[in-house]
Design a protein around this motif. Structure first.
Motif, PDB file in Angstrom:
ATOM      1  N   MET A   1     -62.933 -13.780  43.464  1.00 47.66           N
ATOM      2  CA  MET A   1     -61.698 -13.574  42.698  1.00 47.66           C
ATOM      3  C   MET A   1     -62.000 -13.034  41.307  1.00 47.66           C
ATOM      4  O   MET A   1     -61.282 -12.182  40.792  1.00 47.66           O
ATOM      5  CB  MET A   1     -60.921 -14.894  42.592  1.00 47.66           C
ATOM      6  CG  MET A   1     -60.182 -15.261  43.848  1.00 47.66           C
ATOM      7  SD  MET A   1     -59.390 -16.867  43.762  1.00 47.66           S
ATOM      8  CE  MET A   1     -58.371 -16.707  42.328  1.00 47.66           C
ATOM      9  N   HIS A   2     -63.076 -13.528  40.705  1.00 46.10           N
ATOM     10  CA  HIS A   2     -63.427 -13.042  39.376  1.00 46.10           C
ATOM     11  C   HIS A   2     -63.950 -11.600  39.436  1.00 46.10           C
ATOM     12  O   HIS A   2     -63.624 -10.786  38.584  1.00 46.10           O
ATOM     13  CB  HIS A   2     -64.469 -13.945  38.728  1.00 46.10           C
ATOM     14  CG  HIS A   2     -64.844 -13.496  37.350  1.00 46.10           C
ATOM     15  ND1 HIS A   2     -64.012 -13.672  36.270  1.00 46.10           N
ATOM     16  CD2 HIS A   2     -65.927 -12.843  36.882  1.00 46.10           C
ATOM     17  CE1 HIS A   2     -64.573 -13.161  35.200  1.00 46.10           C
ATOM     18  NE2 HIS A   2     -65.745 -12.648  35.543  1.00 46.10           N
TER      19      HIS A   2
ATOM     20  N   ARG B   1     -60.924  -9.083  40.014  1.00 44.32           N
ATOM     21  CA  ARG B   1     -59.741  -9.538  39.286  1.00 44.32           C
ATOM     22  C   ARG B   1     -58.737  -8.426  39.031  1.00 44.32           C
ATOM     23  O   ARG B   1     -57.598  -8.690  38.689  1.00 44.32           O
ATOM     24  CB  ARG B   1     -60.144 -10.203  37.987  1.00 44.32           C
ATOM     25  CG  ARG B   1     -60.823  -9.299  37.003  1.00 44.32           C
ATOM     26  CD  ARG B   1     -61.202 -10.062  35.736  1.00 44.32           C
ATOM     27  NE  ARG B   1     -61.983  -9.242  34.852  1.00 44.32           N
ATOM     28  CZ  ARG B   1     -63.298  -9.199  34.827  1.00 44.32           C
ATOM     29  NH1 ARG B   1     -63.978  -9.972  35.638  1.00 44.32           N
ATOM     30  NH2 ARG B   1     -63.945  -8.421  33.998  1.00 44.32           N
TER      31      ARG B   1
END
Length: 183
Positions: A152-153, A156
């Motif tokens: 997810m990071h 992003r």
């Protein structure tokens, strides 16, 4: 002063040579296939592209026909420039505008160019963000959750459909959603 400057410049050049190997410079030469760069560096673009193609020869589908294809590619963009058409100035725009069947080798080159990371800055950012994730919460975190948070990071910039995520969670965990709906 001159003696110090020479030593300093020699040190800087030595560090640049060790930091950037020849592979990185070959990738920069491949960018000459972009039409706006091709038109700006008219006499030298073909030599740069051929050096890139020699380096990635195994990825070029028809290396024997590359010279003719480059000639047609040059004529195409010089003709469009004379008519005043819009000239692509990035790899993405060139990939959208290319005829995949007519320019097979150039299409393959563009795919190689767009997937090559020119620098390692994004990898280093991901590693430093992983360090932030692996803090005191790491002891209670499963590997799947850590991998999910890291992905997810790293991605992003992607847009997520939150309604779809909630619906998916409700399907996977119906008991939890029933309890949430009590209130």
């Amino acid at each position: 002063m001159i003696n110090l400057t020479r030593v300093f410049l020699d040190h800087v050049l030595q560090q640049l040579n060790t930091r950037f190997q020849d592979d990185v410079f070959v990738c920069y030469k491949g960018i000459s296939i972009i039409p706006s760069v091709l038109l700006a560096t008219d006499p030298a673009w073909k030599a740069n592209v051929l050096e890139f193609c020699n380096h990635y020869r195994q990825d070029i589908p028809n290396y024997a026909g590359l010279q003719a294809e480059l000639l047609l590619w040059e004529r195409l963009w010089k003709g469009r420039d004379n008519r005043g058409d819009i000239i692509p100035d990035s790899l993405e725009a060139t990939l959208k505008d290319i005829d995949k069947d007519a320019y097979v080798n150039i299409y393959s080159m563009l795919k190689v160019l767009i997937t090559i990371p020119i620098s390692s800055a994004s990898c280093e950012r991901s590693i430093s963000s992983l360090r932030n994730l692996k803090n005191y919460l790491r002891n209670t975190m499963t590997p799947d959750r850590l991998n999910g948070l890291a992905l997810m990071h790293a991605h992003r910039d992607m847009d997520f459909d939150l309604e779809r995520i909630i619906d998916l969670f409700a399907e996977l965990h119906p008991r939890r959603m029933r309890m949430a709906n009590i209130l």
